[in-house]
Write a protein that holds these residues in place. Structure first.
Motif, mmCIF file in Angstrom:
data_model
loop_
_atom_site.group_PDB
_atom_site.id
_atom_site.type_symbol
_atom_site.label_atom_id
_atom_site.label_comp_id
_atom_site.label_asym_id
_atom_site.label_seq_id
_atom_site.Cartn_x
_atom_site.Cartn_y
_atom_site.Cartn_z
ATOM 1 N N LEU A 87 0.840 -1.201 0.000
ATOM 2 C CA LEU A 87 0.000 0.000 0.000
ATOM 3 C C LEU A 87 0.876 1.251 0.000
ATOM 4 N N ARG A 88 1.958 1.205 0.736
ATOM 5 C CA ARG A 88 2.873 2.354 0.785
ATOM 6 C C ARG A 88 3.426 2.674 -0.609
ATOM 7 N N SER A 89 3.783 1.640 -1.354
ATOM 8 C CA SER A 89 4.286 1.850 -2.718
ATOM 9 C C SER A 89 3.201 2.431 -3.619
ATOM 10 N N ARG A 90 1.974 1.975 -3.440
ATOM 11 C CA ARG A 90 0.865 2.462 -4.270
ATOM 12 C C ARG A 90 0.545 3.931 -3.988
ATOM 13 N N LEU A 91 0.802 4.369 -2.764
ATOM 14 C CA LEU A 91 0.477 5.748 -2.381
ATOM 15 C C LEU A 91 1.252 6.790 -3.191
ATOM 16 N N ILE A 92 2.429 6.436 -3.689
ATOM 17 C CA ILE A 92 3.214 7.431 -4.432
ATOM 18 C C ILE A 92 2.508 7.890 -5.706
ATOM 19 N N TYR A 93 1.595 7.071 -6.206
ATOM 20 C CA TYR A 93 0.904 7.419 -7.451
ATOM 21 C C TYR A 93 -0.250 8.401 -7.244
ATOM 22 N N VAL A 94 -0.597 8.677 -5.998
ATOM 23 C CA VAL A 94 -1.638 9.677 -5.728
ATOM 24 C C VAL A 94 -1.038 10.937 -5.101
ATOM 25 N N CYS A 95 0.270 10.998 -5.066
ATOM 26 C CA CYS A 95 0.977 12.188 -4.582
ATOM 27 C C CYS A 95 1.075 13.209 -5.714
ATOM 28 N N PRO A 96 1.520 14.428 -5.406
ATOM 29 C CA PRO A 96 1.685 15.434 -6.469
ATOM 30 C C PRO A 96 2.613 14.942 -7.587
ATOM 31 N N THR A 97 2.501 15.568 -8.727
ATOM 32 C CA THR A 97 3.260 15.188 -9.920
ATOM 33 C C THR A 97 4.764 15.180 -9.649
ATOM 34 N N PRO A 98 5.431 14.066 -9.988
ATOM 35 C CA PRO A 98 6.885 14.003 -9.794
ATOM 36 C C PRO A 98 7.597 15.108 -10.575
ATOM 37 N N GLY A 99 8.546 15.748 -9.924
ATOM 38 C CA GLY A 99 9.335 16.789 -10.577
ATOM 39 C C GLY A 99 8.695 18.157 -10.604
ATOM 40 N N SER A 100 7.451 18.261 -10.123
ATOM 41 C CA SER A 100 6.801 19.574 -10.105
ATOM 42 C C SER A 100 7.227 20.333 -8.849
ATOM 43 N N PRO A 101 7.159 21.669 -8.891
ATOM 44 C CA PRO A 101 7.540 22.446 -7.705
ATOM 45 C C PRO A 101 6.701 22.044 -6.491
ATOM 46 N N CYS A 102 7.349 22.002 -5.362
ATOM 47 C CA CYS A 102 6.694 21.589 -4.121
ATOM 48 C C CYS A 102 6.251 22.829 -3.350
ATOM 49 N N ASN A 103 5.037 22.775 -2.825
ATOM 50 C CA ASN A 103 4.616 23.876 -1.962
ATOM 51 C C ASN A 103 4.219 23.316 -0.600
ATOM 52 N N SER A 104 4.174 24.170 0.401
ATOM 53 C CA SER A 104 3.951 23.720 1.779
ATOM 54 C C SER A 104 2.575 23.096 1.973
ATOM 55 N N GLU A 105 1.576 23.526 1.205
ATOM 56 C CA GLU A 105 0.237 22.947 1.333
ATOM 57 C C GLU A 105 0.244 21.479 0.925
ATOM 58 N N GLN A 106 0.944 21.167 -0.167
ATOM 59 C CA GLN A 106 1.000 19.785 -0.639
ATOM 60 C C GLN A 106 1.672 18.878 0.377
ATOM 61 N N SER A 107 2.775 19.342 0.967
ATOM 62 C CA SER A 107 3.528 18.484 1.874
ATOM 63 C C SER A 107 2.775 18.206 3.167
ATOM 64 N N SER A 108 1.826 19.060 3.531
ATOM 65 C CA SER A 108 1.082 18.833 4.768
ATOM 66 C C SER A 108 -0.199 18.020 4.544
ATOM 67 N N GLN A 109 -0.571 17.801 3.282
ATOM 68 C CA GLN A 109 -1.789 17.042 2.992
ATOM 69 C C GLN A 109 -1.563 15.553 3.223
ATOM 70 N N GLN A 110 -2.559 14.917 3.818
ATOM 71 C CA GLN A 110 -2.517 13.471 4.014
ATOM 72 C C GLN A 110 -3.029 12.794 2.742
ATOM 73 N N VAL A 111 -2.265 11.859 2.241
ATOM 74 C CA VAL A 111 -2.655 11.129 1.041
ATOM 75 C C VAL A 111 -3.306 9.824 1.478
ATOM 76 N N LYS A 112 -4.472 9.530 0.910
ATOM 77 C CA LYS A 112 -5.190 8.311 1.277
ATOM 78 C C LYS A 112 -5.531 7.518 0.029
ATOM 79 N N LEU A 113 -5.623 6.212 0.221
ATOM 80 C CA LEU A 113 -5.949 5.315 -0.880
ATOM 81 C C LEU A 113 -6.640 4.089 -0.304
ATOM 82 N N ASP A 114 -7.754 3.726 -0.895
ATOM 83 C CA ASP A 114 -8.465 2.519 -0.476
ATOM 84 C C ASP A 114 -7.627 1.307 -0.895
ATOM 85 N N PRO A 115 -7.201 0.472 0.061
ATOM 86 C CA PRO A 115 -6.341 -0.669 -0.274
ATOM 87 C C PRO A 115 -6.967 -1.651 -1.266
ATOM 88 N N SER A 116 -8.292 -1.670 -1.349
ATOM 89 C CA SER A 116 -8.947 -2.625 -2.251
ATOM 90 C C SER A 116 -9.226 -2.046 -3.635
#
Length: 198
Positions: free
Chosen positions: A120-149
């Motif tokens: 599940l941890r590996s799958r979570l990276i695909y719902v994070c912000p776009t790789p290589g895009s500028p990072c802002n403080s709002e994005q880093s504080s957001q909790q990312v969630k994904l239904d395991p099923s």
């Protein structure tokens, strides 16, 4: 005289087994050709072989730079060094990208199977912000969630590297073998090998 069974795979399985106690032994370098014509390299994780095949499975994000590069030029080379046994495999070939838009139902099922093979941890990276895009403080504080099923998210891609040439080097035994594939008259893949100077 060639063989239909990839002779380099046994060497690779041996290296994987002998180095399995090292957490980094499944990390490989994957090089593509950048849109600017320059080399583009990154570390990826070996996810096994496609069933009944020599094709190497790699997971990636549809939004990553390598996808555009592979669409432009599907050829790639993987370099895999095993530090305990001093073995290196350079695997050259063409990559097929399997994303959510693939019209082949069998390939979509393969993509889904690969998705669920990840933690599940590996799958979570695909719902994070776009790789290589500028990072802002709002994005880093957001909790990312994904239904395991839930099945694969649209950003998830399965890459399949179809080996065409394999350059094997064993620095302990000072042995180097070069394997190359060709299609037979029936369209089957056939491998030849040649011992070359290290």
């Amino acid at each position: 005289m060639g063989t239909h069974v990839a002779p380099w795979k046994q060497l690779l399985f041996g290296a994987i087994e002998a180095n399995s106690h090292l957490s980094h032994s499944s990390y490989v370098q994957l090089a593509t050709i950048g849109l600017n014509g320059r080399p583009s390299n990154r570390t990826v994780v070996f996810r096994g072989f496609e069933e009944n095949s020599d094709r190497i499975q790699i997971n990636t994000d549809l939004r990553s730079r390598k996808i555009e590069e592979l669409k432009h030029c599907p050829f790639s080379e993987m370099c895999w060094y095993f530090s305990d046994t001093w073995e290196q495999f350079r695997i050259n070939g063409r990559i097929e990208v399997i994303d959510a838009s693939n019209p082949d139902q069998t390939k979509l099922q393969q993509r889904e199977k690969a998705w669920f093979a990840n933690s599940l941890r590996s799958r979570l990276i695909y719902v994070c912000p776009t790789p290589g895009s500028p990072c802002n403080s709002e994005q880093s504080s957001q909790q990312v969630k994904l239904d395991p099923s839930s099945g694969p998210v649209p950003e998830y891609c399965l890459l399949l590297l179809e080996p065409e040439k394999v350059d094997y080097l064993n620095l302990k035994t000072n042995q180097r073998l070069f394997f190359s594939s060709m299609a037979t008259g029936t369209g089957e893949k056939c491998w030849t090998s040649e011992k070359v100077n290290p």
